[in-house]
Design a protein around this motif. Structure first.
Motif, PDB file in Angstrom:
ATOM      1  N   ARG A   1       8.093  -2.457  -5.751  1.00 25.20           N
ATOM      2  CA  ARG A   1       6.714  -2.861  -5.432  1.00 25.20           C
ATOM      3  C   ARG A   1       6.461  -4.294  -5.884  1.00 25.20           C
ATOM      4  O   ARG A   1       5.757  -5.051  -5.199  1.00 25.20           O
ATOM      5  CB  ARG A   1       5.727  -1.919  -6.122  1.00 25.20           C
ATOM      6  CG  ARG A   1       4.265  -2.264  -5.879  1.00 25.20           C
ATOM      7  CD  ARG A   1       3.329  -1.397  -6.695  1.00 25.20           C
ATOM      8  NE  ARG A   1       1.938  -1.776  -6.506  1.00 25.20           N
ATOM      9  CZ  ARG A   1       1.331  -2.771  -7.145  1.00 25.20           C
ATOM     10  NH1 ARG A   1       2.027  -3.464  -8.061  1.00 25.20           N
ATOM     11  NH2 ARG A   1       0.072  -3.066  -6.903  1.00 25.20           N
TER      12      ARG A   1
ATOM     13  N   ARG B   1       2.482   6.685  -6.876  1.00 23.32           N
ATOM     14  CA  ARG B   1       1.617   7.804  -7.256  1.00 23.32           C
ATOM     15  C   ARG B   1       2.359   9.135  -7.133  1.00 23.32           C
ATOM     16  O   ARG B   1       2.194  10.039  -7.964  1.00 23.32           O
ATOM     17  CB  ARG B   1       0.379   7.821  -6.342  1.00 23.32           C
ATOM     18  CG  ARG B   1      -0.589   8.966  -6.620  1.00 23.32           C
ATOM     19  CD  ARG B   1      -1.767   8.912  -5.650  1.00 23.32           C
ATOM     20  NE  ARG B   1      -1.336   9.044  -4.260  1.00 23.32           N
ATOM     21  CZ  ARG B   1      -1.042  10.217  -3.686  1.00 23.32           C
ATOM     22  NH1 ARG B   1      -1.115  11.342  -4.381  1.00 23.32           N
ATOM     23  NH2 ARG B   1      -0.683  10.250  -2.411  1.00 23.32           N
TER      24      ARG B   1
ATOM     25  N   ARG C   1       8.279   0.978  -8.809  1.00 21.83           N
ATOM     26  CA  ARG C   1       7.404  -0.113  -9.259  1.00 21.83           C
ATOM     27  C   ARG C   1       8.150  -1.454  -9.264  1.00 21.83           C
ATOM     28  O   ARG C   1       7.542  -2.513  -9.043  1.00 21.83           O
ATOM     29  CB  ARG C   1       6.843   0.203 -10.643  1.00 21.83           C
ATOM     30  CG  ARG C   1       5.917   1.420 -10.631  1.00 21.83           C
ATOM     31  CD  ARG C   1       5.109   1.552 -11.909  1.00 21.83           C
ATOM     32  NE  ARG C   1       4.236   2.719 -11.838  1.00 21.83           N
ATOM     33  CZ  ARG C   1       3.062   2.749 -11.223  1.00 21.83           C
ATOM     34  NH1 ARG C   1       2.626   1.651 -10.627  1.00 21.83           N
ATOM     35  NH2 ARG C   1       2.328   3.845 -11.204  1.00 21.83           N
TER      36      ARG C   1
ATOM     37  N   TYR D   1       3.935   1.404  -1.182  1.00 18.77           N
ATOM     38  CA  TYR D   1       4.555   1.494  -2.509  1.00 18.77           C
ATOM     39  C   TYR D   1       3.571   2.071  -3.525  1.00 18.77           C
ATOM     40  O   TYR D   1       3.969   2.803  -4.446  1.00 18.77           O
ATOM     41  CB  TYR D   1       5.057   0.125  -2.971  1.00 18.77           C
ATOM     42  CG  TYR D   1       6.481  -0.154  -2.561  1.00 18.77           C
ATOM     43  CD1 TYR D   1       7.521   0.703  -2.948  1.00 18.77           C
ATOM     44  CD2 TYR D   1       6.809  -1.258  -1.784  1.00 18.77           C
ATOM     45  CE1 TYR D   1       8.832   0.461  -2.568  1.00 18.77           C
ATOM     46  CE2 TYR D   1       8.122  -1.508  -1.402  1.00 18.77           C
ATOM     47  CZ  TYR D   1       9.116  -0.638  -1.793  1.00 18.77           C
ATOM     48  OH  TYR D   1      10.422  -0.873  -1.416  1.00 18.77           O
ATOM     49  N   ASP D   2       2.282   1.768  -3.374  1.00 24.83           N
ATOM     50  CA  ASP D   2       1.276   2.370  -4.247  1.00 24.83           C
ATOM     51  C   ASP D   2       1.260   3.890  -4.080  1.00 24.83           C
ATOM     52  O   ASP D   2       1.182   4.639  -5.066  1.00 24.83           O
ATOM     53  CB  ASP D   2      -0.104   1.792  -3.937  1.00 24.83           C
ATOM     54  CG  ASP D   2      -0.253   0.350  -4.420  1.00 24.83           C
ATOM     55  OD1 ASP D   2       0.515  -0.045  -5.324  1.00 24.83           O
ATOM     56  OD2 ASP D   2      -1.117  -0.364  -3.889  1.00 24.83           O
ATOM     57  N   GLU D   3       1.339   4.347  -2.829  1.00 22.39           N
ATOM     58  CA  GLU D   3       1.391   5.790  -2.566  1.00 22.39           C
ATOM     59  C   GLU D   3       2.656   6.405  -3.171  1.00 22.39           C
ATOM     60  O   GLU D   3       2.619   7.471  -3.788  1.00 22.39           O
ATOM     61  CB  GLU D   3       1.362   6.060  -1.057  1.00 22.39           C
ATOM     62  CG  GLU D   3       0.035   5.783  -0.381  1.00 22.39           C
ATOM     63  CD  GLU D   3      -0.990   6.870  -0.672  1.00 22.39           C
ATOM     64  OE1 GLU D   3      -0.645   7.882  -1.320  1.00 22.39           O
ATOM     65  OE2 GLU D   3      -2.153   6.702  -0.267  1.00 22.39           O
TER      66      GLU D   3
ATOM     67  N   GLU E   1       0.834  -1.210   0.000  1.00 21.84           N
ATOM     68  CA  GLU E   1       0.000   0.000   0.000  1.00 21.84           C
ATOM     69  C   GLU E   1       0.867   1.258   0.000  1.00 21.84           C
ATOM     70  O   GLU E   1       0.558   2.240  -0.696  1.00 21.84           O
ATOM     71  CB  GLU E   1      -0.930  -0.013   1.222  1.00 21.84           C
ATOM     72  CG  GLU E   1      -2.007  -1.095   1.148  1.00 21.84           C
ATOM     73  CD  GLU E   1      -2.819  -1.197   2.427  1.00 21.84           C
ATOM     74  OE1 GLU E   1      -2.505  -0.466   3.398  1.00 21.84           O
ATOM     75  OE2 GLU E   1      -3.772  -2.006   2.459  1.00 21.84           O
TER      76      GLU E   1
END
Length: 394
Positions: free
Chosen positions: A317, A306, A314, A301-303, A299
């Motif tokens: 991630r 972004r 990525r 890494y998603d932030e 989560e």
């Protein structure tokens, strides 16, 4: 007066000289000479001699004032000796009376100046270490494993580039933080621990500016640095995070880093360094590798993806997805990325090993070793390939 304390005074003393009319390059040179005098005059905590300090032994109570006075004299001497500047001599001829140093602190402006957008990253780092960190050219050259003459040229060019920049504009905090992170990632070599120096300078910046990303970078540095003792075996071999002895991690630095991060996150102004620090905190908080909260790491890494849109983020991630949702999910995330990315092949090898495909993993580890950026990483990847090949033969 120890060397670290002296170095911490460097930016404010340079700022005083610049405000008196010295250009940045001349001021920085004069302060470096004053620091050399201080090291000679203040051994083992002794007071400076009356021939150097304005008030003899008493002046050690105001080390900044002492450095300002001596640095100004050095600047005047250099100015008078320069025939091209003789017509300017009258402007600087009157030496200010000894006394307490001005309370104006130009440290923050020096950070911005040394991270000027016209400088290359390597020049910005070198100038930051010299002007803000107070390191000598020799120390910086040793840390970067280059000849002292090469580093001297780099610093001289950088000083000439920024000499005409005035202390009257707010700089770019993000650029300053990138420069400090570059310093931190150089780690340790020679007689200067650049990771520790970067932490010191970032603490100094955090004291000068109230900014959540400055706190985020400081937290990230502390959390990474806390694992330093466990990263290599006694024989110098790399130890992967999952295999590190967590008893060697610096718990005080971890607690400090997590506390700083939490204070930054509650301000709800998330930036990339805070997100990176949050990932590091989750690793640091896990008692064992098996207890790592990989779902929450994905989560974060998603932030981070972004915020930065970085392909390297990525890539990392994909590793986290492989841990949280299984190696096949990790390989699926990896397939969407460019296979020319640094460490792509090593990540692919790891995920294939986790998936049980030892033949492919061994081949990819061997390929990754050929692309490794340094000898330690190459040795580690070569050993991983050899380990899997040995398992396949039994």
């Amino acid at each position: 007066m120890n060397e670290v304390t002296l170095r911490s005074l460097t930016p404010s003393v340079i700022g005083v000289l610049v405000r008196r009319g010295a250009d940045f390059a001349a001021a920085e040179d004069a302060v470096q000479e004053a620091l050399v005098e201080a090291v000679r005059a203040w051994p083992a905590g002794q007071s400076p001699s009356s021939s150097l300090g304005p008030n003899g032994g008493d002046s050690v109570r105001d080390p900044k004032g002492w450095l300002v006075t001596v640095a100004w004299r050095k600047f005047l001497d250099a100015t008078r000796a320069d025939t091209a500047r003789r017509r300017r001599e009258d402007r600087f001829d009157e030496e200010p009376a000894p006394g307490p140093a001005p309370t104006v602190d130009d440290t923050l402006q020096l950070y911005f100046l040394c991270a000027h957008p016209s400088l290359t990253p390597s020049s910005a780092v070198a100038l930051t270490l010299r002007a803000v960190g107070g390191l000598t050219t020799r120390q910086i050259a040793q840390a970067y494993l280059v000849p002292e003459a090469t580093m001297a040229q780099r610093i001289s060019r950088a000083k000439r580039t920024v000499s005409g920049v005035r202390f009257d504009k707010t700089g770019d905090v993000a650029t300053v933080l990138r420069v400090l992170y570059l310093v931190f990632n150089e780690g340790y070599s020679g007689d200067v621990d650049l990771a520790a120096e970067a932490i010191r300078l970032t603490r100094q910046l955090a004291a000068a500016i109230d900014h959540p990303e400055v706190a985020g970078l400081l937290a990230l540095m502390l959390l990474h640095h806390a694992r330093r003792a466990a990263r290599t075996a006694p024989d110098g071999k790399l130890v992967p995070l999952a295999e590190q002895d967590r008893g060697l991690w610096d718990k005080e630095s971890i607690a400090d880093g997590i506390g700083i991060l939490q204070s930054a996150l509650v301000r709800d102004r998330l930036g990339e360094f805070q997100a990176q620090a949050a990932i590091a905190a989750l690793h640091a908080d896990a008692p064992t590798a098996e207890e790592t909260d990989w779902v929450q790491i994905v989560e974060w890494y998603d932030e981070l993806a972004r915020l930065t849109e970085s392909p390297v983020v990525r890539l990392n991630r994909a590793v986290a997805v492989g841990e949280a949702d299984g190696p096949r999910a990790g390989l699926s995330a990896l397939a969407a990325l460019d296979d020319s990315l640094p460490r792509y092949t090593a990540v692919a090898a790891y995920l294939h090993e986790r998936d049980g495909d030892l033949e492919t993993a061994a081949r990819l580890y061997a390929e990754a070793a050929q692309k490794a950026p340094n000898l330690a990483e190459r040795d580690h990847l070569t050993r991983q390939a050899a380990r899997l090949n040995a398992r396949r033969q039994h």
